[in-house]
Design a protein around this motif. Sequence first.
Motif, PDB file in Angstrom:
ATOM      1  N   GLU A 146       0.870  -1.167  -0.085  1.00  0.00           N
ATOM      2  CA  GLU A 146       0.073  -0.009   0.077  1.00  0.00           C
ATOM      3  C   GLU A 146       0.763   1.268  -0.077  1.00  0.00           C
ATOM      4  O   GLU A 146       0.037   2.384  -0.121  1.00  0.00           O
ATOM      5  CB  GLU A 146      -0.899   0.107   1.084  1.00  0.00           C
ATOM      6  CG  GLU A 146      -2.041  -0.942   1.389  1.00  0.00           C
ATOM      7  CD  GLU A 146      -2.848  -1.419   2.509  1.00  0.00           C
ATOM      8  OE1 GLU A 146      -2.788  -0.189   2.981  1.00  0.00           O
ATOM      9  OE2 GLU A 146      -3.790  -1.973   2.403  1.00  0.00           O
ATOM     10  N   GLU A 147       1.957   1.474   0.385  1.00  0.00           N
ATOM     11  CA  GLU A 147       3.085   2.428   0.317  1.00  0.00           C
ATOM     12  C   GLU A 147       4.092   2.056  -0.822  1.00  0.00           C
ATOM     13  O   GLU A 147       4.617   1.124  -0.682  1.00  0.00           O
ATOM     14  CB  GLU A 147       3.633   2.648   1.658  1.00  0.00           C
ATOM     15  CG  GLU A 147       2.532   2.801   2.782  1.00  0.00           C
ATOM     16  CD  GLU A 147       3.478   3.377   3.896  1.00  0.00           C
ATOM     17  OE1 GLU A 147       4.365   3.670   4.044  1.00  0.00           O
ATOM     18  OE2 GLU A 147       2.818   2.827   5.010  1.00  0.00           O
ATOM     19  N   ARG A 175       7.595   1.824  -1.910  1.00  0.00           N
ATOM     20  CA  ARG A 175       8.904   1.464  -1.002  1.00  0.00           C
ATOM     21  C   ARG A 175       9.759   1.013  -2.027  1.00  0.00           C
ATOM     22  O   ARG A 175       9.800  -0.282  -2.464  1.00  0.00           O
ATOM     23  CB  ARG A 175       8.842   0.471   0.128  1.00  0.00           C
ATOM     24  CG  ARG A 175       7.784   1.261   1.068  1.00  0.00           C
ATOM     25  CD  ARG A 175       7.675  -0.050   2.180  1.00  0.00           C
ATOM     26  NE  ARG A 175       6.599   0.434   3.278  1.00  0.00           N
ATOM     27  CZ  ARG A 175       7.114   1.048   4.328  1.00  0.00           C
ATOM     28  NH1 ARG A 175       8.109   1.222   4.781  1.00  0.00           N
ATOM     29  NH2 ARG A 175       5.953   1.370   5.104  1.00  0.00           N
ATOM     30  N   ASN A 209      -3.943   6.606  -2.846  1.00  0.00           N
ATOM     31  CA  ASN A 209      -4.007   8.037  -2.432  1.00  0.00           C
ATOM     32  C   ASN A 209      -4.730   8.565  -3.515  1.00  0.00           C
ATOM     33  O   ASN A 209      -4.163   8.798  -4.586  1.00  0.00           O
ATOM     34  CB  ASN A 209      -2.862   8.514  -2.068  1.00  0.00           C
ATOM     35  CG  ASN A 209      -2.718   9.719  -1.793  1.00  0.00           C
ATOM     36  OD1 ASN A 209      -3.699  10.493  -1.893  1.00  0.00           O
ATOM     37  ND2 ASN A 209      -1.406  10.155  -1.068  1.00  0.00           N
TER      38      ASN A 209
END
Length: 170
Positions: free
Chosen positions: A114-115, A117, A163
């Motif tokens: 979800e992020e 990286r 997002n």
Amino acid sequence: MDIYAKQRQPGRNPILALVTASLVCFSLVSVVQAKTPYKGEGHMMIEPSEMSWKPVASMAEGAEITVLEGDLSSGEPFTIRLRLPADYKVLPHIHPAYERVTVLSGTFYFAHGEEFRHDEARALPTGSLAIMAPGEPMFGYAGEQGTVIQLHGNGPWGIEYLNPADDPRK
């Protein structure tokens, strides 16, 4: 051999995801002339010089798409290619259907999560395949030379960024 080197230029709601995907598909179709899905009538052959590359409405500036077959807003099969410049980021997102990606040139770095990286992405060199399930968050980026990837599957197709601020259509 990289056949595209000469062409390169320097907690979710499934219904909401489907509606978003439908809207995304319509925005993609408005940018690219969709072709009828191949249904076995003779042979379908397309050379790179016959492909029409256009900007992708649902991705940040720099990404280009060519639709080889299908209508992304329908439930039929589709085949598309994405051309991504060097170091191009594909921010965390999900898709409404299975995503099948083949790396045609360059290296594509891909990860589940979800992020974004950078260090968690796996290098997928030319010839690699990745298959991701619907609704599974993912992200990636193109290598130093850029990359061309081919996606195929069944529509309706779309992208929903985790997002909303990452969505260039807003």
